[in-house]
Design a protein around this motif. Structure first.
Motif, mmCIF file in Angstrom:
data_model
loop_
_atom_site.group_PDB
_atom_site.id
_atom_site.type_symbol
_atom_site.label_atom_id
_atom_site.label_comp_id
_atom_site.label_asym_id
_atom_site.label_seq_id
_atom_site.Cartn_x
_atom_site.Cartn_y
_atom_site.Cartn_z
ATOM 1 N N ILE A 48 69.159 21.812 -14.913
ATOM 2 C CA ILE A 48 68.645 22.341 -13.640
ATOM 3 C C ILE A 48 67.617 23.439 -13.903
ATOM 4 N N LYS A 49 67.902 24.341 -14.858
ATOM 5 C CA LYS A 49 66.941 25.404 -15.183
ATOM 6 C C LYS A 49 65.634 24.805 -15.690
ATOM 7 N N LYS A 50 65.726 23.760 -16.502
ATOM 8 C CA LYS A 50 64.526 23.087 -16.993
ATOM 9 C C LYS A 50 63.693 22.593 -15.815
ATOM 10 N N HIS A 51 64.345 21.964 -14.854
ATOM 11 C CA HIS A 51 63.620 21.427 -13.697
ATOM 12 C C HIS A 51 63.095 22.552 -12.814
ATOM 13 N N HIS A 52 63.826 23.632 -12.725
ATOM 14 C CA HIS A 52 63.389 24.827 -11.988
ATOM 15 C C HIS A 52 62.079 25.348 -12.589
ATOM 16 N N TRP A 53 61.994 25.371 -13.906
ATOM 17 C CA TRP A 53 60.799 25.874 -14.577
ATOM 18 C C TRP A 53 59.631 24.901 -14.496
ATOM 19 N N LEU A 54 59.899 23.599 -14.463
ATOM 20 C CA LEU A 54 58.834 22.602 -14.596
ATOM 21 C C LEU A 54 58.346 21.984 -13.287
ATOM 22 N N VAL A 55 59.044 22.237 -12.172
ATOM 23 C CA VAL A 55 58.656 21.587 -10.921
ATOM 24 C C VAL A 55 57.216 21.964 -10.541
ATOM 25 N N GLU A 56 56.479 20.972 -10.052
ATOM 26 C CA GLU A 56 55.102 21.161 -9.609
ATOM 27 C C GLU A 56 54.890 20.345 -8.346
ATOM 28 N N GLY A 57 53.784 20.560 -7.704
ATOM 29 C CA GLY A 57 53.413 19.724 -6.578
ATOM 30 C C GLY A 57 53.513 20.449 -5.244
ATOM 31 N N ALA A 58 53.263 19.662 -4.193
ATOM 32 C CA ALA A 58 53.172 20.201 -2.837
ATOM 33 C C ALA A 58 54.469 20.863 -2.391
ATOM 34 N N GLU A 59 55.604 20.417 -2.887
ATOM 35 C CA GLU A 59 56.895 20.969 -2.471
ATOM 36 C C GLU A 59 57.479 21.902 -3.520
ATOM 37 N N PHE A 60 56.604 22.412 -4.395
ATOM 38 C CA PHE A 60 57.023 23.248 -5.513
ATOM 39 C C PHE A 60 57.933 24.395 -5.095
ATOM 40 N N LEU A 61 57.486 25.238 -4.201
ATOM 41 C CA LEU A 61 58.190 26.490 -3.931
ATOM 42 C C LEU A 61 59.612 26.261 -3.433
ATOM 43 N N GLY A 62 59.770 25.383 -2.465
ATOM 44 C CA GLY A 62 61.103 25.130 -1.928
ATOM 45 C C GLY A 62 62.051 24.584 -2.974
ATOM 46 N N ILE A 63 61.588 23.634 -3.774
ATOM 47 C CA ILE A 63 62.443 23.035 -4.804
ATOM 48 C C ILE A 63 62.710 24.045 -5.918
ATOM 49 N N HIS A 64 61.685 24.782 -6.313
ATOM 50 C CA HIS A 64 61.831 25.805 -7.345
ATOM 51 C C HIS A 64 62.897 26.828 -6.948
ATOM 52 N N GLU A 65 62.799 27.326 -5.746
ATOM 53 C CA GLU A 65 63.776 28.322 -5.273
ATOM 54 C C GLU A 65 65.174 27.712 -5.158
ATOM 55 N N TYR A 66 65.245 26.497 -4.627
ATOM 56 C CA TYR A 66 66.543 25.860 -4.474
ATOM 57 C C TYR A 66 67.217 25.633 -5.827
ATOM 58 N N LEU A 67 66.460 25.132 -6.800
ATOM 59 C CA LEU A 67 67.046 24.894 -8.122
ATOM 60 C C LEU A 67 67.489 26.201 -8.773
ATOM 61 N N GLY A 68 66.812 27.301 -8.468
ATOM 62 C CA GLY A 68 67.268 28.609 -8.946
ATOM 63 C C GLY A 68 68.626 28.966 -8.361
ATOM 64 N N GLU A 69 68.818 28.675 -7.078
ATOM 65 C CA GLU A 69 70.117 28.914 -6.428
ATOM 66 C C GLU A 69 71.197 28.014 -7.028
#
Length: 182
Positions: A48-69
């Motif tokens: 999950i941390k890997k995906h939190h660090w690597l997420v890109e694209g139009a929905e980046f911020l929401g997914i990035h923050e969610y994966l951090g949670e």
């Protein structure tokens, strides 16, 4: 530098707790189950941390923050698992390679994937952990350890919720227009 020549307690040895009074043979089964859950949780946490660090694209911020949670919740659950294993008289599993070796789940490889593929990998692991937690809840119940059962139920609730949310991210409905994706 440490002067201790021998370990106080070897991993795998379980000593009956006077306070909890769970018989040693039952405590051994429970500690094994908790360490398996701990290993699976940390394997998923790192993915999950890997995906939190690597997420890109139009929905980046929401997914990035969610994966951090999600990662924070997994880490909190791992702490509960480790502390319960110790309370039952065992030694909690520790160390990165040990987690993968003892985990009933397999992480994706070290490559970076698009977020949909990454979340599909996460969803698969959440499902595997959900099934294992249910088995271990039943084990704790069968062994009469209702506190471990309750702790596992609380962790299961978080795992199911996060799996369900990831399932929603993977649905085909999106606010991103086709022009944005071109």
């Amino acid at each position: 530098m440490s002067t201790q020549k021998q370990a106080r307690q070897r991993y795998g040895d379980v000593h009956e707790s006077e306070a909890l009074r769970v018989p040693e043979e039952k405590a051994e089964q429970l500690v094994d189950a908790l360490n398996s859950d701990l290993a699976a949780t940390y394997v998923l946490y790192h993915q999950i941390k890997k995906h939190h660090w690597l997420v890109e694209g139009a929905e980046f911020l929401g997914i990035h923050e969610y994966l951090g949670e999600v990662a924070a919740d997994l880490e909190a659950g791992a702490d509960v698992l480790a502390e319960r294993a110790q309370a039952l008289g065992g030694v909690p599993l520790s160390g990165g390679a040990n987690y993968e070796e003892h985990a009933p789940v397999t992480p994706e490889d070290a490559d970076a994937y698009d977020i949909r593929t990454s979340l599909e990998h996460d969803l698969e692991m959440f499902g595997d952990i959900t099934e294992q937690l249910r088995e271990h809840i039943q084990l704790a119940n069968n062994l009469g350890d209702y506190n471990t059962e309750e702790l596992l139920r609380e962790i299961l609730e978080d795992v199911e919720e996060h799996g369900h949310h990831i399932e929603h991210y993977l649905e085909d409905d999106t606010l991103v227009t086709s022009e944005t994706l071109e």
